[in-house]
Each structure stands twice: as C-alpha cells, then as structure tokens.
Write an enzyme that holds these catalytic residues in place. Structure first.
Site, PDB file in Angstrom:
ATOM      1  N   VAL A 108       0.831  -1.203   0.000  1.00 13.98           N
ATOM      2  CA  VAL A 108       0.000   0.000   0.000  1.00 13.98           C
ATOM      3  C   VAL A 108       0.867   1.257   0.000  1.00 13.98           C
ATOM      4  O   VAL A 108       0.645   2.175  -0.788  1.00 13.98           O
ATOM      5  CB  VAL A 108      -0.958   0.006   1.207  1.00 13.98           C
ATOM      6  CG1 VAL A 108      -1.786   1.298   1.231  1.00 13.98           C
ATOM      7  CG2 VAL A 108      -1.876  -1.207   1.176  1.00 13.98           C
ATOM      8  N   ALA A 139       9.915   6.559   5.531  1.00 14.47           N
ATOM      9  CA  ALA A 139      10.650   5.834   6.574  1.00 14.47           C
ATOM     10  C   ALA A 139      10.400   4.336   6.436  1.00 14.47           C
ATOM     11  O   ALA A 139       9.254   3.889   6.384  1.00 14.47           O
ATOM     12  CB  ALA A 139      10.222   6.308   7.959  1.00 14.47           C
ATOM     13  N   LYS A 185      -5.527  -1.154  11.419  1.00 14.72           N
ATOM     14  CA  LYS A 185      -6.701  -1.597  12.172  1.00 14.72           C
ATOM     15  C   LYS A 185      -6.340  -2.135  13.546  1.00 14.72           C
ATOM     16  O   LYS A 185      -7.065  -1.915  14.513  1.00 14.72           O
ATOM     17  CB  LYS A 185      -7.470  -2.641  11.378  1.00 14.72           C
ATOM     18  CG  LYS A 185      -6.622  -3.820  10.938  1.00 14.72           C
ATOM     19  CD  LYS A 185      -7.326  -4.691   9.932  1.00 14.72           C
ATOM     20  CE  LYS A 185      -6.400  -5.756   9.372  1.00 14.72           C
ATOM     21  NZ  LYS A 185      -5.352  -5.185   8.500  1.00 14.72           N
ATOM     22  N   ILE A 244     -13.247   0.484   0.080  1.00 22.18           N
ATOM     23  CA  ILE A 244     -14.654   0.841   0.258  1.00 22.18           C
ATOM     24  C   ILE A 244     -14.778   2.036   1.192  1.00 22.18           C
ATOM     25  O   ILE A 244     -14.270   2.005   2.316  1.00 22.18           O
ATOM     26  CB  ILE A 244     -15.451  -0.337   0.844  1.00 22.18           C
ATOM     27  CG1 ILE A 244     -15.336  -1.562  -0.057  1.00 22.18           C
ATOM     28  CG2 ILE A 244     -16.914   0.043   1.042  1.00 22.18           C
ATOM     29  CD1 ILE A 244     -15.928  -2.817   0.543  1.00 22.18           C
ATOM     30  N   ASP A 291      -8.586 -10.542  12.429  1.00 24.51           N
ATOM     31  CA  ASP A 291      -8.620  -9.344  11.588  1.00 24.51           C
ATOM     32  C   ASP A 291     -10.031  -8.757  11.553  1.00 24.51           C
ATOM     33  O   ASP A 291     -10.220  -7.546  11.723  1.00 24.51           O
ATOM     34  CB  ASP A 291      -8.147  -9.703  10.179  1.00 24.51           C
ATOM     35  CG  ASP A 291      -8.284  -8.563   9.196  1.00 24.51           C
ATOM     36  OD1 ASP A 291      -7.350  -7.749   9.104  1.00 24.51           O
ATOM     37  OD2 ASP A 291      -9.320  -8.484   8.503  1.00 24.51           O
ATOM     38  N   LYS A 351     -11.729  -4.994  13.007  1.00 20.71           N
ATOM     39  CA  LYS A 351     -12.555  -4.096  12.202  1.00 20.71           C
ATOM     40  C   LYS A 351     -13.938  -3.926  12.827  1.00 20.71           C
ATOM     41  O   LYS A 351     -14.520  -2.832  12.762  1.00 20.71           O
ATOM     42  CB  LYS A 351     -12.653  -4.637  10.779  1.00 20.71           C
ATOM     43  CG  LYS A 351     -11.309  -4.622  10.060  1.00 20.71           C
ATOM     44  CD  LYS A 351     -11.344  -5.395   8.758  1.00 20.71           C
ATOM     45  CE  LYS A 351      -9.982  -5.400   8.075  1.00 20.71           C
ATOM     46  NZ  LYS A 351      -9.949  -6.251   6.866  1.00 20.71           N
ATOM     47  N   GLY A 403      -5.660  -4.903  -1.406  1.00 21.43           N
ATOM     48  CA  GLY A 403      -4.929  -4.602  -2.628  1.00 21.43           C
ATOM     49  C   GLY A 403      -4.177  -3.300  -2.479  1.00 21.43           C
ATOM     50  O   GLY A 403      -4.687  -2.350  -1.884  1.00 21.43           O
TER      51      GLY A 403
END
Length: 456
Positions: free
Chosen positions: A17, A46, A106, A137, A202, A206, A309
C-alpha cells in the site's frame, strides 16, 4: 500558472500500500494541487530497510530509517507500517507535534484508538483511518459524517477478503477449506501464516472500529466475540447450498436492549453464519468486502468493493490525505471523535439470533419427541425440522463447529437418522445451553453442525 503553498507529507512504511501511495503522490502532484489548493510534497519515506524491493519504482533518496526526523518536519503523516509498535509511538509523536495522521492500521486503532483520538483532540489535530476497514470501500466517512444525524441500528459486514475468498471457493467450486486456503495463498490473498484471517482476529479488529464509530461508544477489542472459519466443513457448505443459503464470516455490530435491566447496549461479534442467498451479502464473491448498514431514517445501505490490494487501498489513504490537506488550507482544529454515548457492551449471551442444528440421532420411536422436549425445556422453539432417510452407521465423530457442544459417541452399528433443526429467535445463552443439553442426551449420537442464521 497558479502558485501553491507546500504541505509536507511524511510516509511511514513502503509495503504494497505504502509504495502505491508514494507513487501516486509523485505522479499526480499537479492534479492533487488543483483539488486541494496546496501542493503535496512527499518529504520522505521511513522504512526498516532502504534496499528492500518495492512494488513501485521510487526515488531512492526519499528513503530513510529515521522516522522521527520525518515526522517532526511534516504537516501530514501517513502511517502504513502496520502492527502496534513502533507504529503507536510514531503516531503519538506525529499527533503531539500537531501533524494530521492518516493510518490504515486496524490493529492499532482497535487496541489504542481512544488514546490516539484523545492525543489528536488535545492539540487540535485530526486522525483519519478510512483505509483501516474494508480497503477501498468508503465506509468510515459515511458512518462518521454522512450518517451522523441518523441512528444506526445494525451493521453486517464481510470485512475480510481472505475468508470470503475461501468460503466462496468452498461454495462455488466445492473445495475443502484446506484446498481453498491453499488457492488463496497461491494467489496472494492469504499470508504464509493465515491465522489472523481464518481465526477471525482481523475481522474482530474491524468490528471494534465499526461498532465504536457507529454507536458513538468505545468498544474494546477484548469485548468483541470472535469465532473464525477453521471448523467450517465442506459438508456444512454443501448443506447450506441445498437449503438456499451460504456461509459467510460476518462482523456484526448492533444495538440491543439488555433483557435484565431494560437498558440499551451494543454488541460486536464475528462468526461464520448462514445467510439466505436472497440477501445482498450472499452475492459478495471472491476477496471482495461489503458492509450492510441498517439505520433508522436512511434504511438499508450497502457498501461494496475491493477489501484489499495495494493500489485499491491506496485510493482510500489518498482520500484521507486530500481531506487532511484541505483542512490545513482552510484552517481550524480537527473534528474530535464522537464516542460519548458510553453504552455498555453486552456479552454474546445477550444476543438474539437463530440456530441451525444438525443432529445424528438413533432411528427409533420417541426420538423426535425427546429432542423437542429438550428444546422446549431450554426455552427454544422450533421453526423447521428436516429428517433424512435412516442409515446404518458405525461410530460417529463430530464434524464441524459447535459452540459449547460435544456430541456423545455410541459404538457399534446403529440405525441412525439426521435431523436438521431450525430454531426461532432466542437469546444466545439459551441456544447454547440447549445445544449442550442435546449433546448430553441419550438419543443424540452426535451434533454434526451448529451454525447461527443471520441476515433475516
């Protein structure tokens, strides 16, 4: 030519990312400047290793291992390192310096969110985190801003792409969990150690973020009930398909009324559940994510798209960068998080849901009545019952996930039948206790499957 002021952007982390965020900042600088009224200057990136391979071709002179020096010279800090430390320390350092912070972390928000939001409020800075939930999203900003004047009652979300990919392969291709997970790993949807995904960790992080935001209440991660998909079997998926349903790992956040006190509370939980193929979430395939919001005034809303992604998630990060930059141009303090409702977080036992219970039972008179009596004694009413053709089996072993359930095993050849029982809505505590009572019954050979039913 218009002259723009410069806003200095420091980037922490250059993974899949981060490298895309850096690339787009460099390639689309003029376009961002025209949208913002200021030019974004990427002052440095960094990283732990300046020579590590990247997903984008970036100028080497931008890389440094000295994150603190970048932070102290930046107006906007983008944290994409992941993990808790040193990310937490860097984010606090940035906020305390007065810089706005954008993060996709997260785990950090789910465990230290209140501390970070308080630090931002103390200095009038802003913490943005659109990319922390559901990748590309846009869900954080709609919940925080667009629906701030509404009352959100319930959120059902598919917020982990890996588990959705696995369950979808099991449903569409008839694969086992192990085979589907192997495919996910080959395609880069699953990590070498997939525990965080398939274990539900995970998604639980969220869920904590979504619940805190939707209900204006701090929902600690440790209060999020969690089950992963590790015990979901091909037999369960096949049976769901035949019944016109599909199994999805759902993050569920909802308002509840405590039956003991009559007071309002909230619940956040993650588990695999059956949903009808008529429900919008049933049509979410592959590694995509979707969040289904039910609110008092706006009604039902659906947010769908890529849940992960590099370039997709970079889109959400850069949306926050633009928002932060516009705030710097206009001036004024950041907007504080609204977490002042202080609603209690209720235990999973207070949740109202439905169960689908699959039992292997002895094929003899009185069995159905005995099962019905156990359900009635537990305060659970039956909505549907299906019985298979009897068969002769040897010892039966439990296959599949059953919360708080363990079937008795009878040796020797036995004439058996399979009962699939759908319950009416009841409290989770009563349903779980009823499953335990069924497991202890002499007429039940095994409990082969217990799944919650959601989305109705």
């Amino acid at each position: 030519m218009i002259e723009y002021r410069n806003l200095r952007v420091a980037l922490l982390g250059a993974g899949s990312v981060g490298s895309q965020v850096a690339r787009l900042l460099l390639e689309q600088g003029d376009e961002f400047a025209s949208r913002i009224g200021a030019r974004l200057e990427l002052v440095g990136i960094a990283v732990r290793d300046v020579d590590a391979p990247r997903d984008a071709d970036l100028p080497r002179e931008l890389f440094t291992t000295d994150a603190s020096s970048l932070i102290l010279g930046a107006d906007i800090v983008v944290e994409l390192m992941g993990g808790i430390e040193p990310a937490r320390g860097y984010v606090l350092e940035a906020l305390n310096s007065g810089a706005d912070v954008i993060t996709a972390n997260k785990a950090l928000l789910a465990t230290h969110g209140p501390e970070l939001f308080d630090a931002a409020e103390q200095v009038g800075a802003q913490l943005y985190y659109e990319a922390a939930v559901a990748g590309a999203i846009p869900i954080i900003r709609p919940l925080r801003d667009s629906l701030a004047g509404d009352r959100i009652n319930r959120i059902l979300g598919i917020v982990n792409g890996t588990t959705n990919f696995v369950l979808d392969r099991m449903d569409v291709n008839g694969e086992t969990l192990q085979d589907a997970l192997a495919t996910a790993t080959e395609r880069g949807y699953a990590e070498a150690d997939p525990t965080a995904d398939i274990g539900g960790y995970d998604a639980a992080q969220k869920a904590a973020i979504l619940a805190s935001l939707a209900f204006h209440t701090v929902v600690p991660l440790e209060r999020v009930y969690r089950e992963g998909i590790t015990s979901v079997t091909k037999a369960q998926v096949d049976a769901a398909r035949e019944a016109g349903a599909v199994i999805k790992l759902l993050a569920i956040c909802e308002r509840l009324t405590d039956p003991e006190t009559g007071e309002e509370g909230v619940s956040a939980r993650v588990y695999p559940a059956l949903i009808s193929r008529d429900h919008p979430l049933a049509a979410v395939h592959g590694a995509h994510n979707a969040v289904f919001v039910q609110s008092a005034a706006a009604g039902d809303l659906m947010f769908y798209g890529a849940g992960a992604g590099g370039v997709e998630t970079a889109s959400a990060v850069l949306g926050d960068v633009v928002s932060a930059a516009r705030r710097h141009v206009v001036g004024g303090p950041g907007v504080a998080e609204s977490t002042h409702s202080d609603l209690p977080v209720l235990d999973i036992g207070r949740v109202v849901t439905r169960y689908q219970i699959t039992l292997d039972v002895e094929d003899q008179p009185g069995v159905l009545a005995a099962v019905a009596r156990i359900l009635s004694d537990g305060g659970v009413s039956v909505e549907t019952v299906q019985q298979s053709v009897p068969s002769i089996t040897g010892p039966v072993v439990i296959a599949g996930a059953a919360p708080a359930a363990a079937g008795s095993i009878h040796g020797g050849g036995t004439a058996t039948a399979t009962l699939v029982i759908g319950t009416h809505e009841a409290e989770e505590a009563a349903l779980a206790a009823t499953v335990e009572a069924l497991a202890a019954s002499d007429v039940v050979i095994a409990i082969s499957s217990v799944l919650r039913v959601e989305g109705s």
